[in-house]
Design a protein around this motif. Structure first.
Motif, short mmCIF file in Angstrom:
data_model
loop_
_atom_site.label_atom_id
_atom_site.label_comp_id
_atom_site.label_asym_id
_atom_site.label_seq_id
_atom_site.Cartn_x
_atom_site.Cartn_y
_atom_site.Cartn_z
N ILE A 199 13.63 11.75 3.86
CA ILE A 199 14.87 12.38 4.32
C ILE A 199 16.01 11.38 4.49
CG2 ILE A 199 15.86 13.87 6.11
CD1 ILE A 199 13.55 15.11 4.48
N SER A 200 15.71 10.17 4.90
CA SER A 200 16.77 9.22 5.23
C SER A 200 16.49 7.86 4.61
CB SER A 200 16.88 9.08 6.76
OG SER A 200 15.68 8.56 7.29
N GLY A 201 17.44 6.93 4.80
CA GLY A 201 17.26 5.56 4.35
C GLY A 201 17.64 5.31 2.91
N TYR A 202 18.44 6.21 2.33
CA TYR A 202 18.83 6.04 0.92
C TYR A 202 20.02 5.09 0.80
CZ TYR A 202 15.86 10.02 -0.29
OH TYR A 202 14.79 10.85 -0.48
N ARG A 203 20.04 4.31 -0.25
CA ARG A 203 21.18 3.46 -0.56
C ARG A 203 22.19 4.23 -1.42
NH1 ARG A 203 18.10 -1.42 -3.30
NH2 ARG A 203 17.07 0.38 -4.24
N LEU B 181 16.70 -2.30 6.73
CA LEU B 181 15.59 -1.37 6.57
C LEU B 181 16.06 -0.09 5.90
CD1 LEU B 181 12.60 -1.34 7.13
CD2 LEU B 181 13.04 -0.25 9.33
N THR B 182 15.70 0.07 4.63
CA THR B 182 15.93 1.30 3.89
C THR B 182 14.58 1.82 3.41
OG1 THR B 182 16.12 0.32 1.67
CG2 THR B 182 18.09 0.29 3.06
N ASN B 183 14.59 2.96 2.73
CA ASN B 183 13.31 3.48 2.26
C ASN B 183 12.77 2.70 1.06
OD1 ASN B 183 14.77 4.56 0.03
ND2 ASN B 183 15.13 6.47 1.15
N GLU B 184 13.53 1.72 0.56
CA GLU B 184 13.07 0.89 -0.55
C GLU B 184 12.72 -0.54 -0.14
OE1 GLU B 184 12.19 1.75 -3.37
OE2 GLU B 184 13.58 3.02 -4.47
N THR B 185 13.08 -0.96 1.06
CA THR B 185 12.93 -2.37 1.44
C THR B 185 11.49 -2.85 1.31
OG1 THR B 185 14.77 -2.12 3.00
CG2 THR B 185 13.36 -4.06 3.25
N LEU B 186 10.57 -2.13 1.91
CA LEU B 186 9.17 -2.56 1.85
C LEU B 186 8.58 -2.38 0.46
CD1 LEU B 186 7.72 -1.43 5.29
CD2 LEU B 186 8.57 -3.66 4.59
N ASN B 187 9.11 -1.43 -0.32
CA ASN B 187 8.67 -1.31 -1.71
C ASN B 187 8.92 -2.61 -2.48
OD1 ASN B 187 7.84 1.35 -1.41
ND2 ASN B 187 9.77 2.21 -2.13
N VAL B 188 10.06 -3.24 -2.19
CA VAL B 188 10.40 -4.48 -2.87
C VAL B 188 9.52 -5.63 -2.39
CG1 VAL B 188 12.22 -6.19 -3.28
CG2 VAL B 188 12.78 -3.75 -3.24
N TRP B 189 9.45 -5.81 -1.07
CA TRP B 189 8.76 -6.99 -0.54
C TRP B 189 7.25 -6.93 -0.74
CZ3 TRP B 189 11.36 -11.19 0.22
CH2 TRP B 189 12.72 -11.13 0.56
N THR B 190 6.67 -5.73 -0.74
CA THR B 190 5.21 -5.63 -0.94
C THR B 190 4.80 -5.99 -2.36
OG1 THR B 190 5.53 -3.24 -1.32
CG2 THR B 190 4.77 -3.93 0.87
N HIS B 191 5.76 -6.10 -3.27
CA HIS B 191 5.45 -6.56 -4.62
C HIS B 191 6.06 -7.93 -4.92
CE1 HIS B 191 3.90 -2.90 -7.12
NE2 HIS B 191 2.96 -3.48 -6.39
N PHE B 192 7.21 -8.23 -4.32
CA PHE B 192 7.85 -9.51 -4.61
C PHE B 192 7.05 -10.69 -4.05
CE2 PHE B 192 10.99 -12.88 -3.61
CZ PHE B 192 11.41 -13.15 -4.90
N LEU B 193 6.58 -10.59 -2.84
CA LEU B 193 5.80 -11.68 -2.24
C LEU B 193 4.47 -11.92 -2.97
CD1 LEU B 193 6.49 -11.11 1.57
CD2 LEU B 193 7.54 -12.78 0.04
N PRO B 194 3.70 -10.87 -3.30
CA PRO B 194 2.46 -11.12 -4.06
C PRO B 194 2.69 -11.75 -5.43
CG PRO B 194 2.37 -8.97 -3.04
CD PRO B 194 3.77 -9.47 -2.84
N THR B 195 3.88 -11.54 -6.02
CA THR B 195 4.17 -12.19 -7.30
C THR B 195 3.98 -13.69 -7.21
OG1 THR B 195 5.79 -10.48 -7.88
CG2 THR B 195 5.95 -12.57 -9.05
N ASP C 240 9.95 7.72 6.55
CA ASP C 240 11.01 7.38 5.59
C ASP C 240 11.12 5.87 5.35
OD1 ASP C 240 11.53 10.04 5.46
OD2 ASP C 240 13.44 9.96 6.53
N LEU C 241 11.06 5.09 6.41
CA LEU C 241 11.31 3.66 6.31
C LEU C 241 10.03 2.83 6.28
CD1 LEU C 241 14.28 3.40 8.87
CD2 LEU C 241 14.36 3.87 6.42
N ILE C 242 9.03 3.24 7.01
CA ILE C 242 7.78 2.49 7.09
C ILE C 242 6.61 3.47 6.98
CG2 ILE C 242 6.32 0.98 8.49
CD1 ILE C 242 8.81 -0.08 9.84
#
Length: 350
Positions: A26-30, A46-60, A261-263
């Protein structure tokens, strides 16, 4: 310093176009027309995409460390036995990096959203092929070594990776070229697009894991390669199933729209389970590689440059061509629209 930086605003679902809306979020859209700078700054809010990025960027970086460790500590230039592991680790670096970039820059425009995820899909297909190459070298049960299935396993995996990329890209736009790329837009037929993407990534996974499933679930008696690594393979298989389940069901946010939405929404959990599964898969491959080296050296076919680096290079080139093929109408339609607007403006002035 951060207090002096103005972070971009976030929006609710009814404030963004349908193409940018996520199921039960519902919320947290850019902003759907964010600048590249806004996209990068949004990673620190904190947006609805923030953790999507970090959960893949750090494991890279973790997978890159593992790749460099193998390159520095093993004789990769002359020892062909290490090549499948190198190809696999390279694919492990590429797919989370492509995913994190896609989630970062997908809100620059509708066109960039499609193209970002085209590259994401291509990277996932590449990871599937990298897994198949490593499985062919280290995981195939003793009874299947040198069988017809083993001989054609990697070539079929290459074909699967190409079909997977094609089907996943098709799920967003349909087949180009055509002047109206929204003819088959995901926003208009979201369920069909979702089903096609699930098929695009589930069937290569199921094919790649046929020798593993046989080895750990079905095979009994001699030739089954029963060793202590099988437990790690089971962990990987369970997490892979859980990853697919989360992607397909949109749980838990579907049960409580707005609460996650965010976490804690499904795509974040999907990333965590996928990376965890890859970690167990990598550990299992390294153990199988060490424990079975002598036996495979005596009984398995020789590992070749063509069947490892050559196979993944061929798949990469073809996948890039497919991505360009599907991306072309997006640029063409934009250029055509701008030309039409200019012509219309000129005619009004006259």
């Amino acid at each position: 310093m951060f207090s002096l930086i103005k972070l971009p605003p976030v929006f609710n679902v009814h404030q963004v176009p349908k193409a940018f809306q996520e199921d039960s979020i519902i919320s947290g859209y850019r902003h759907p027309r964010s600048s590249a700078t806004d996209c990068l700054l949004s990673l620190f809010q904190l947006t609805n995409e923030t953790l999507n990025v970090w959960t893949h960027f750090l494991p890279t970086w973790y997978f890159l460390y593992k790749l460099l460790t193998v390159v520095c500590m093993q004789d990769v230039w002359t020892d062909a036995y290490t090549w499948p592991l190198l190809v696999y680790l390279l694919s492990c670096c590429v797919y989370p990096l492509a995913s994190s970039c896609a989630h970062t820059f997908s809100t620059m425009s509708t066109r960039s959203r499609h193209i970002c995820y085209f590259f994401d899909y291509g990277a996932l297909s590449l990871y599937s092929l990298g897994s198949a190459i490593a499985y062919s070298a280290y995981v195939v049960p003793d009874a299947w070594v040198n069988s017809a299935f083993h001989v054609y396993y990697v070539p079929v995996a290459v074909i699967n990776s190409v079909v997977s990329t094609t089907m996943a890209c098709y799920s967003r736009l349909g087949f180009p070229p055509h002047s109206n790329p929204d003819r088959f837009a995901e926003s208009k037929r979201p369920r069909l697009g979702k089903v096609l993407r699930i098929l695009a990534f589930s069937y290569p996974y199921l094919f790649d894991n046929i020798p593993l499933f046989y080895r750990i679930f079905l095979c009994v008696g001699e030739g089954c390669t029963a060793n202590e690594v099988n437990g790690l393979h089971v962990y990987h298989a369970f997490l892979a199933f859980l990853t697919g389940f989360l992607f397909a069901t949109h749980l838990p946010e579907r049960l409580a729209p707005g609460r996650f939405d965010l976490i804690g929404h499904s795509h974040q959990l999907f990333h965590v389970c996928g990376i965890s599964g890859t970690h167990f898969q990598m550990q299992a491959l390294e153990m199988d590689m060490g424990l079975r080296r002598s036996w495979l050296h005596d009984h398995a076919p020789a590992i070749t440059f063509r069947g490892t680096v050559g196979a993944i290079t061929l798949s990469s080139v073809i996948s890039l061509g497919i991505i360009c093929f599907f991306s072309y109408p997006l640029f063409y339609s934009t250029a055509q629209g701008e030309a039409t607007r200019k012509a219309s403006s000129a005619s009004k002035k006259n």
